[in-house]
Design an enzyme around this catalytic site. Structure first.
Site, PDB file in Angstrom:
ATOM      1  N   ASP A  13       0.827  -1.225   0.000  1.00 32.88           N
ATOM      2  CA  ASP A  13       0.000   0.000   0.000  1.00 32.88           C
ATOM      3  C   ASP A  13       0.852   1.263   0.000  1.00 32.88           C
ATOM      4  O   ASP A  13       0.426   2.300   0.508  1.00 32.88           O
ATOM      5  CB  ASP A  13      -0.952   0.023   1.213  1.00 32.88           C
ATOM      6  CG  ASP A  13      -1.763  -1.241   1.348  1.00 32.88           C
ATOM      7  OD1 ASP A  13      -2.347  -1.667   0.341  1.00 32.88           O
ATOM      8  OD2 ASP A  13      -1.809  -1.813   2.452  1.00 32.88           O
ATOM      9  N   ALA A  39      -4.048  -8.288  -3.951  1.00 26.78           N
ATOM     10  CA  ALA A  39      -3.457  -6.950  -3.870  1.00 26.78           C
ATOM     11  C   ALA A  39      -4.274  -5.998  -4.727  1.00 26.78           C
ATOM     12  O   ALA A  39      -4.839  -6.389  -5.740  1.00 26.78           O
ATOM     13  CB  ALA A  39      -2.014  -6.983  -4.350  1.00 26.78           C
ATOM     14  N   GLY A  40      -4.326  -4.751  -4.311  1.00 25.79           N
ATOM     15  CA  GLY A  40      -5.032  -3.759  -5.114  1.00 25.79           C
ATOM     16  C   GLY A  40      -4.266  -2.463  -5.156  1.00 25.79           C
ATOM     17  O   GLY A  40      -3.586  -2.103  -4.202  1.00 25.79           O
ATOM     18  N   HIS A  41      -4.336  -1.798  -6.285  1.00 26.39           N
ATOM     19  CA  HIS A  41      -3.800  -0.444  -6.343  1.00 26.39           C
ATOM     20  C   HIS A  41      -4.700   0.399  -7.229  1.00 26.39           C
ATOM     21  O   HIS A  41      -5.388  -0.107  -8.104  1.00 26.39           O
ATOM     22  CB  HIS A  41      -2.349  -0.418  -6.821  1.00 26.39           C
ATOM     23  CG  HIS A  41      -2.121  -1.045  -8.153  1.00 26.39           C
ATOM     24  ND1 HIS A  41      -1.701  -2.344  -8.284  1.00 26.39           N
ATOM     25  CD2 HIS A  41      -2.257  -0.572  -9.407  1.00 26.39           C
ATOM     26  CE1 HIS A  41      -1.578  -2.635  -9.558  1.00 26.39           C
ATOM     27  NE2 HIS A  41      -1.916  -1.568 -10.270  1.00 26.39           N
ATOM     28  N   GLN A 224       1.964  -5.941  -3.287  1.00 28.12           N
ATOM     29  CA  GLN A 224       2.253  -6.054  -1.849  1.00 28.12           C
ATOM     30  C   GLN A 224       3.554  -5.332  -1.491  1.00 28.12           C
ATOM     31  O   GLN A 224       3.820  -4.265  -2.015  1.00 28.12           O
ATOM     32  CB  GLN A 224       2.279  -7.534  -1.429  1.00 28.12           C
ATOM     33  CG  GLN A 224       0.922  -8.185  -1.462  1.00 28.12           C
ATOM     34  CD  GLN A 224       0.808  -9.249  -2.538  1.00 28.12           C
ATOM     35  OE1 GLN A 224       1.724  -9.570  -3.239  1.00 28.12           O
ATOM     36  NE2 GLN A 224      -0.379  -9.800  -2.673  1.00 28.12           N
ATOM     37  N   THR A 301      -9.883  -4.717   0.301  1.00 27.46           N
ATOM     38  CA  THR A 301     -10.737  -5.122   1.427  1.00 27.46           C
ATOM     39  C   THR A 301     -11.546  -3.984   2.028  1.00 27.46           C
ATOM     40  O   THR A 301     -12.548  -4.229   2.700  1.00 27.46           O
ATOM     41  CB  THR A 301      -9.866  -5.720   2.552  1.00 27.46           C
ATOM     42  OG1 THR A 301      -8.978  -4.695   3.042  1.00 27.46           O
ATOM     43  CG2 THR A 301      -9.039  -6.893   2.033  1.00 27.46           C
TER      44      THR A 301
END
EC number: 6.3.4.4
Length: 429
Positions: A13, A39-41, A224, A301
């Site tokens: 993050d 994972a998210g961006h 990550q 999340t």
């Protein structure tokens, strides 16, 4: 070679998406080689937000080839949902390639992920329950199903039947569940996915290798962060892959000598999601202020992130294990308005001063931060595009980070948009 790896240098993050998006405009190829859609961006382009989980960031550039490499665990349903987001905005996705060697996530992986986490009780590790860990477990157990298997319906049927029989035994006998996985339902669902993704499937190792040999600009996109690495992170509160520079080459299917530069993405403070020790965590008004000003909530999340001061011990460790050649310093604007800003320079454990990040979480939990305090600034820095124009105290803060970590800060982010970026050195030059 013009090859650059982007590495999260804390607990994830850090703002990798923005840097990757910025560099992706210059790249011929963008590669993701580890993790999955856990994972998210977020990319912000002309005020429009795109939350990415599997698709590489170069998708917004029609001239960039986007590789989902062999090291990925691939959720076809999640991938197709992301595609719809781009189709809605009339953005072409023809520039995406999926490795035929990538392993596939199935519903039983997600269910086992949730059941395993629940069974841990107080020892839970904070999984996103996306099935990532169980899929990697099948991979290391050598029973996993890959994209190339999915493309052959007869071979796929044999492998899936064996997996469902095995997983039903686990669900029934270990977790006491009566509702079991149905072969026909999953088989037919995934045959549908296979046809929808078939045109994207390729031997991506060849594509990446040829691009590097041809002198093209290749960007390796990390997910990550270093402290979530399976070997090098805060085990067991880690992910199931290797989001460090050493893992990128394997996940892309090329040799490690083909990655020239390694850029560490570093927040101007520290955040963490999930369980585990966090030495500089601020469970107070300071932490709340950082969280609110930095909008520190997980992309995948929605969970609020734990927030604290910058930890130089962590980032110096990341510089060592990744071989960082450059730092991109993110979210500097979030610290605007703090009278004093603290930087953790070392840890105190009992009567000992520790400057290297410990392996033992028991030791880490006993550590207290040793801070150096710097003066803050109140000026709005979000429209500044030249480093020399930053407030003196902001420049001193960046200089202190360079001094403590031993790596130059070549990019500074002062806001979420692509344009809100100060470039001190062209990384792809």
């Amino acid at each position: 070679m013009k090859t650059v790896a982007i590495v999260g240098s804390q607990w994830g993050d850090e703002g990798k998406g923005k840097v990757i998006d910025y560099l992706a405009t210059q790249a011929d190829v963008v590669v993701r080689g580890q993790g999955g859609n856990n994972a998210g961006h977020t990319l912000v382009v002309e005020g429009k937000k795109y939350a990415l989980h599997l698709i590489p960031s170069g998708v917004l550039n029609p001239n960039t080839v986007n590789i989902i490499g062999n090291g990925i665990v691939f959720d076809p349903k999640g991938f197709l949902e992301e595609l719809e987001m781009f189709k809605t905005d009339n953005i072409s996705t023809e520039n995406i390639k999926i490795s035929d060697r990538a392993h596939v996530i199935f519903p039983y992986h997600k269910e086992l992920d949730a059941l395993s986490e629940e069974a841990r009780g107080d020892l839970k590790i904070g999984t996103t329950k996306k099935g990532i860990g169980p899929c990697y477990m099948d991979k290391t157990e050598r029973s996993g199903i890959r994209i190339c298997d999915l493309m052959d319906k007869d071979k796929f049927a044999i492998k899936l039947k064996a997996q469902i029989d095995a997983k039903n035994e686990i669900v029934k006998n270990i977790y006491g569940k009566e509702e079991l996985f149905d072969f026909e339902t999953i088989y037919n669902e995934y045959l549908g996915y296979a046809e929808q993704i078939r045109k994207y499937v390729a031997d991506t190792s060849v594509i990446v290798y040829d691009a590097v040999r041809a002198g093209k600009k290749v960007l390796f996109e990390g997910a990550q962060g270093t402290l979530l690495d399976l070997d090098l992170g805060t085990y067991p509160f880690v992910t199931s892959s290797h989001p460090t520079s050493g893992g990128f080459a394997i996940g892309a299917g090329i040799g490690p000598n083909m990655i020239k530069d390694v850029v560490g993405i570093v927040k101007a403070y520290t955040t963490r999601v999930g369980e585990g020790p966090f030495v500089t965590e601020q469970i107070n008004e300071t932490g709340d202020k950082i969280r609110e000003q930095g909008h520190e909530f997980g992309v995948t999340t929605g969970r609020p992130r734990r927030c604290g001061w910058f930890d130089a011990v962590i980032v110096k460790y990341a510089a060592r294990v990744n071989g960082l050649t450059s730092i991109s310093f993110m979210l500097l604007d979030v610290l605007t308005g703090f009278d004093k800003i603290k930087v953790c320079t070392s840890y105190k454990m009992g009567d000992k001063i520790i400057t290297d990040f410990p392996a033992s979480l028991d030791d880490l939990a006993k550590c207290e931060p040793v801070y150096e305090e710097l003066d803050g600034w109140n000026e709005d820095i979000t429209q500044i595009d030249n480093f020399d124009d930053l407030p003196e105290n902001a420049k001193k803060y960046v200089a202190k980070i360079e001094e403590l970590v031993g790596v130059s800060v070549d990019m500074v982010s002062v806001g979420p948009n692509r344009a809100q970026t100060i470039i001190r050195r062209n990384i792809f030059a």
